[in-house]
Write a protein that holds these residues in place. Structure first.
Motif, PDB file in Angstrom:
ATOM      1  N   HIS A  63      -9.105 -72.732   2.869  1.00 23.87           N
ATOM      2  CA  HIS A  63      -9.725 -72.881   4.316  1.00 23.87           C
ATOM      3  C   HIS A  63      -9.269 -74.101   4.945  1.00 23.87           C
ATOM      4  O   HIS A  63      -8.975 -74.006   6.147  1.00 23.87           O
ATOM      5  N   SER A  98     -13.937 -78.594   5.559  1.00 28.70           N
ATOM      6  CA  SER A  98     -14.172 -77.750   4.459  1.00 28.70           C
ATOM      7  C   SER A  98     -13.558 -78.486   3.091  1.00 28.70           C
ATOM      8  O   SER A  98     -12.673 -79.364   3.375  1.00 28.70           O
ATOM      9  N   TYR A 150     -18.306 -73.789   9.503  1.00 33.70           N
ATOM     10  CA  TYR A 150     -18.545 -72.403   8.816  1.00 33.70           C
ATOM     11  C   TYR A 150     -17.906 -71.359   9.757  1.00 33.70           C
ATOM     12  O   TYR A 150     -17.868 -71.533  10.827  1.00 33.70           O
ATOM     13  N   ALA A 152     -19.024 -70.879   1.794  1.00 31.98           N
ATOM     14  CA  ALA A 152     -19.716 -71.753   2.830  1.00 31.98           C
ATOM     15  C   ALA A 152     -20.805 -72.515   2.092  1.00 31.98           C
ATOM     16  O   ALA A 152     -21.066 -73.574   2.463  1.00 31.98           O
ATOM     17  N   GLN A 204     -13.610 -66.827   5.257  1.00 34.40           N
ATOM     18  CA  GLN A 204     -14.672 -67.366   4.294  1.00 34.40           C
ATOM     19  C   GLN A 204     -15.822 -66.445   4.191  1.00 34.40           C
ATOM     20  O   GLN A 204     -16.408 -65.278   4.798  1.00 34.40           O
TER      21      GLN A 204
END
Length: 405
Positions: A152, A147, A185, A195, A190
């Motif tokens: 994240h 990411s 993802y 994403a 998230q």
């Protein structure tokens, strides 16, 4: 419905033979990491203690010994690709990688323009080191970004931040013209917007290949024991659709479940796996699939690095297990790999790689087509959009029946 295949040559289905051997790849496992990620179920081991280092010289010597032991199984064959995986192979020095590749070229010649990939993590990037990797013979880099979002990255337990991720790609682009970015993802907390920001950033960097994996909670991981709050199936499906649309808009071809490539930049090493080619795996816990005229075998090396090194130092075999694939195993394993490819495969390839006529899976092909999961004819078999979305359901159709007697 697909038509039944025309009459095939009579074959011994109990001991099928191969007319020719498939392409051969080499996988080299380097099992150490700076830190074990909470979602990772690979054979990777954290380097513990301040100032601690992996036993680089000893392990390089063990890898070369491993390759020498394995030569009898692949004698005379050329390598179509080499892949350094882990762990974090980029923790090793360029000198170590050069030593390994020199031994590989001496013992098993590489095809002209063979693809030689190394996995690397942003926390290990130094400009000169990666220039030296290129000089040693690495011509494709696969960077574990996961990411570009600092929140994240922290949730995933990564050792790098977003700035280091961008710096890693910058250094890679100066030294390599064939680069893959690994993204994930459906991460903890998230959103679809977050994403999309990740995949848009990856596409904008101009790399040749992007892999986008759905985060799954694997057994024997910290995340499995203490599950984080993940997006639900509907949200994850929306992210997958968005990734497919975004990559297509940026001229990346979606050629495998999780893989997107610019024209002609598909991963040749991974394509060999997916098309049931052969691969020799060396290093702690590495797996191999080796074909012979009359059998196909799978092997696994000793998994724990200490045990692997001890066996190598004692000049003992490093293959802990070996088993021969049954005919039904061959059919299932071929389909399990090849149906990951969005474009499917040529029908003739099934017999080339398994030694079996395609008619041995005719019933399963018909059922899968009846359920709208694939299409097939005399020339090609490929999953439908529905089959790609429900790949596990499609593959389950080809599972060998277990004799319960």
């Amino acid at each position: 419905m697909g038509k039944p295949f025309p009459g095939t040559i009579s074959l011994d289905l109990q001991s099928p033979k191969l007319k020719s051997l498939p392409p051969l790849s080499l996988y080299i496992h380097i099992p150490w990491c700076l830190k074990k990620c909470p979602y990772c179920d690979f054979n990777s081991h954290e380097i513990r203690g301040e100032g601690s280092q992996a036993p680089e010289d000893e392990y390089v010597a063990a890898l070369i010994r491993d390759l020498e032991f394995a030569l009898a199984d692949v004698w005379g064959r050329r390598l179509s690709s080499v892949f350094f995986g882990g762990g974090t192979p980029s923790l090793f020095s360029a000198k170590a990688i050069d030593t390994i590749l020199t031994a590989v070229r001496t013992l098993l010649p590489l095809e002209h323009f063979a693809e030689v990939t190394m996995e690397a993590n942003p926390g290990t990037f130094e400009a000169q080191k990666f220039a030296d990797f290129r000089a040693a013979g690495i011509n494709r880099l696969s960077i574990g970004i996961q990411s570009f979002n600092p929140q994240h990255l922290r949730a995933l337990g990564r050792v790098h931040d977003d700035q280091e991720a961008h710096r890693a790609v910058e250094i890679a682009l100066k030294n390599f013209d064939n680069i893959n970015l690994d993204l994930m993802y459906a991460l903890p907390g998230q959103t679809l917007t977050a994403a999309q920001a990740d995949i848009e950033t990856a596409c904008s960097l101009g790399v040749t290949h992007i892999s986008a994996y759905h985060l799954t909670l694997e057994p024997n991981t910290l995340f499995h024991r203490f599950p984080p709050n993940l997006p639900d199936d509907e949200q994850a499906a929306a992210m997958q659709d968005m990734i497919e649309q975004t990559t297509a808009r940026h001229q990346y071809r979606h050629y495998e479940t999780s893989a997107f490539a610019q024209a002609g930049k598909e991963s040749r090493h991974n394509l060999n796996y997916w098309l049931f080619g052969d691969y020799l795996g060396i290093g702690a816990g590495a797996h191999s699939k080796i074909s012979f005229a009359d059998k196909i075998v799978r092997q696994m090396r000793y998994k724990q690095p200490k045990e692997y090194l001890a066996k190598a130092n004692a000049h003992e075999s490093l293959a802990q297990t070996q088993h021969e694939l049954t005919p039904s195993d061959r059919g299932f394993e071929f389909m399990m790999n090849a149906l990951r490819l969005n474009g499917g495969f040529d029908t003739t390839l099934f017999q080339e790689r398994t030694g079996l006529p395609i008619t041995v899976v005719q019933q399963q092909l018909d059922e899968a087509e009846h359920r709208g999961l694939l299409v097939h004819d005399y020339h090609r078999i490929k999953p439908t959009v529905l089959g790609r979305r429900f790949l596990n359901d499609l593959l389950q159709i080809f599972l060998p029946e277990i004799d319960s007697r």
